[in-house]
Design an enzyme around this catalytic site. Structure first.
Site, short mmCIF file in Angstrom:
data_model
loop_
_atom_site.label_atom_id
_atom_site.label_comp_id
_atom_site.label_asym_id
_atom_site.label_seq_id
_atom_site.Cartn_x
_atom_site.Cartn_y
_atom_site.Cartn_z
N HIS A 14 -9.17 -3.17 6.86
CA HIS A 14 -7.72 -3.07 6.69
C HIS A 14 -7.10 -4.46 6.60
CE1 HIS A 14 -7.29 1.31 7.58
NE2 HIS A 14 -8.48 1.09 8.10
N ASP A 112 0.37 -0.79 6.91
CA ASP A 112 -0.93 -0.13 6.73
C ASP A 112 -0.76 1.39 6.80
OD1 ASP A 112 -4.07 -0.66 6.90
OD2 ASP A 112 -3.58 1.08 8.14
#
Ligand code: UDP
Ligand code: UDP
Length: 442
Positions: A14, A112
């Site tokens: 991520h 995210d």
């Protein structure tokens, strides 16, 4: 000057695309702040952050100090990275004052995907546009967004996930925790974050129109779910660090001769499977650079290579390969002329790096989104996938089977050329502008 903040979550898979996106945005005369959940979970994240902020001093770091959630240890069956995302989620109310204190006021936040449900209500209240960065494939996004609409009693009996206009996604590709009756962190995240995506201001995916045209058209054409904001393929994000590691062993190997073997930053293999993999690599007769990993979390990794794969295998693999048990910069390896193939778990970053650098892939998905990503490997001509091999940790794949697939990949000149043409397509398809050298920016 506009000011944009980025909020990654947990894990290198991520963090890396967020850092690459931030680096690209700086060349557009935008002030960038990255909000890093602190402390980070893995050592790799903490080291890359240190390196990143030294390389890009113009990018500001703000730490989101996570609450010490002593009462949340998670279920021992759960992936520790999902547990860390849960800690970030439970600390996310602290963002409100952090976001409103930033100066100049934010023009947008890029969040995210795993934090969508907790952060979108905060940015709505503050009137800050919030764009979700989905750090996997557009095809995985179709599952992520539609799962909550299918997650009823019947869904566990379905054979495939059917989305109008798209090829069905077979049940065997769906991450197993989603098919469990019991609740688990992955299931909760995908359900809750998938639902909230419709309330964001837009979704960014680091993929290309040219490789995921159908999925992107279905997402933007209201076929997956109604009311979704626009989904933008921002292209593959190039590496943001210059070459920095010496790879002496690789420098002495013939061009295109080495298979690079790695399963990413958070996938541990059982000792039994590692033994078969070592056996398979030896049997294949090809040279290899193998990164061994037997602990999910690098901070817990305290064993030597010999302890993990045994003295005998450690000695015999030396004949044909280099085997390490520490972090190597993957972009450096994949861009090295000696590397001619990549045995990969198909994390989306690994695949986008293989596309960007034109390296053919032998796909061996282990968990999560990886089978869905692996299906693209064959479809776009990046390499091959033996889809009969099960999820990691379930069935053991034997050395002989591995050796055959390695030979099929490394012995096939057409596959090498096809991977090079994927690279040409990828670079032609870049949609964000900016200075871009061959090895990246920065
Ligand atoms: N990576 C690396 N060296 C390693 C393992 C991983 O540089 O030894 C990088 C890799 O290049 C990629 C990221 O870490 O950018 C891993 O992300 P990916 O989505 O491929 O897989 P994950 O680790 O999330 O399963
Ligand atoms: N860092 C981080 N998470 C951690 C440890 C470190 O984000 O768990 C970052 C930290 O923000 C700094 C760099 O890694 O940019 C070096 O961290 P260190 O702990 O050495 O020093 P700090 O600046 O935090 O005192």
């Amino acid at each position: 000057m506009s000011h944009i903040a980025l909020l990654p979550s947990s894990g290198m898979g991520h963090l890396t695309p967020f850092l690459r996106l931030a680096a690209l945005l700086t060349v557009h005369n935008i002030k960038i702040t990255i909000i890093t959940p602190y402390p980070t979970f893995s050592l790799a994240e903490s080291q890359v952050l240190f390196h990143f902020f030294s390389t890009f001093p113009q990018i500001r770091q703000e730490k989101l100090h996570l609450l010490p959630l002593d009462n949340f240890s998670g279920n021992s069956e759960e992936d520790p990275f999902y547990c860390h995302i849960e800690v970030i989620r439970r600390s996310s109310h602290l963002l409100s004052s952090l976001l409103s204190s930033l100066s100049p006021p934010l023009a947008a936040l890029i969040t995210d995907m795993s934090l969508t449900a907790s952060v979108v209500p905060i940015t709505k209240a503050l009137n800050i546009p919030n764009y979700i960065f989905f750090t996997s494939s557009a095809q995985m996004l179709t599952l992520f967004i539609s799962f909550h609409t299918k997650a009823n009693a019947n869904s566990y009996e379905m054979d495939a996930l059917q989305i109008p206009t798209l090829e069905p996604i077979p049940k065997s590709w769906i991450p197993p925790p989603l098919l469990q009756d019991s609740n688990n962190l992955l299931k909760t995240y995908i359900t809750e974050n998938g639902k909230e995506m419709t309330k964001s201001d837009g979704i960014l995916v680091n993929t290309l129109e040219s490789i995921e045209e159908e999925s992107l058209a279905a997402l933007n054409g209201g076929k997956v779910i109604l009311g979704l904001p626009s989904v933008t393929a921002i292209g593959l994000l190039p590496p943001c660090f210059n070459k920095c590691q010496s790879l002496a062993w690789l420098d002495t190997q013939p061009i295109g001769s080495v298979l690079y073997v790695s399963f990413g930053s958070r996938t541990a293999m059982s000792r039994e499977q590692l033994k078969e993999l070592g056996d398979g690599l030896m049997r294949s007769g090809y040279r290899f650079l193998w990164v061994v990993k037997d602990k999910k979390v690098d901070r817990e990794d305290d064993k030597d290579l010999e302890d993990v794969i045994g003295n005998e295998l450690t000695e015999s693999v030396k004949e044909r390969g280099l085997v390490v048990k520490h972090w190597l910069n993957q972009e450096n390896i994949l861009s090295h002329p000696a590397v001619g193939g990549f045995l990969s778990h198909c994390g989306w970053n690994s695949l986008t790096e293989a596309m960007w650098l034109g390296v053919r892939v032998l796909a061996w998905p282990q968990h999560g989104d990886q089978k869905i990503n692996a299906s693209l490997v064959e479809r776009i001509g990046l390499g091959i996938w033996e889809s009969s091999w099960g999820w990691g940790g379930k069935d053991i794949v034997k050395g002989q089977q591995i050796a055959e697939k390695v030979s099929e990949l490394m012995g096939n000149e057409l596959l090498r050329m096809k991977a090079v043409s994927v690279r040409e397509k990828a670079r032609a398809g870049m949609e964000l502008g900016g200075t871009r050298e061959d090895e990246g920016i920065g």
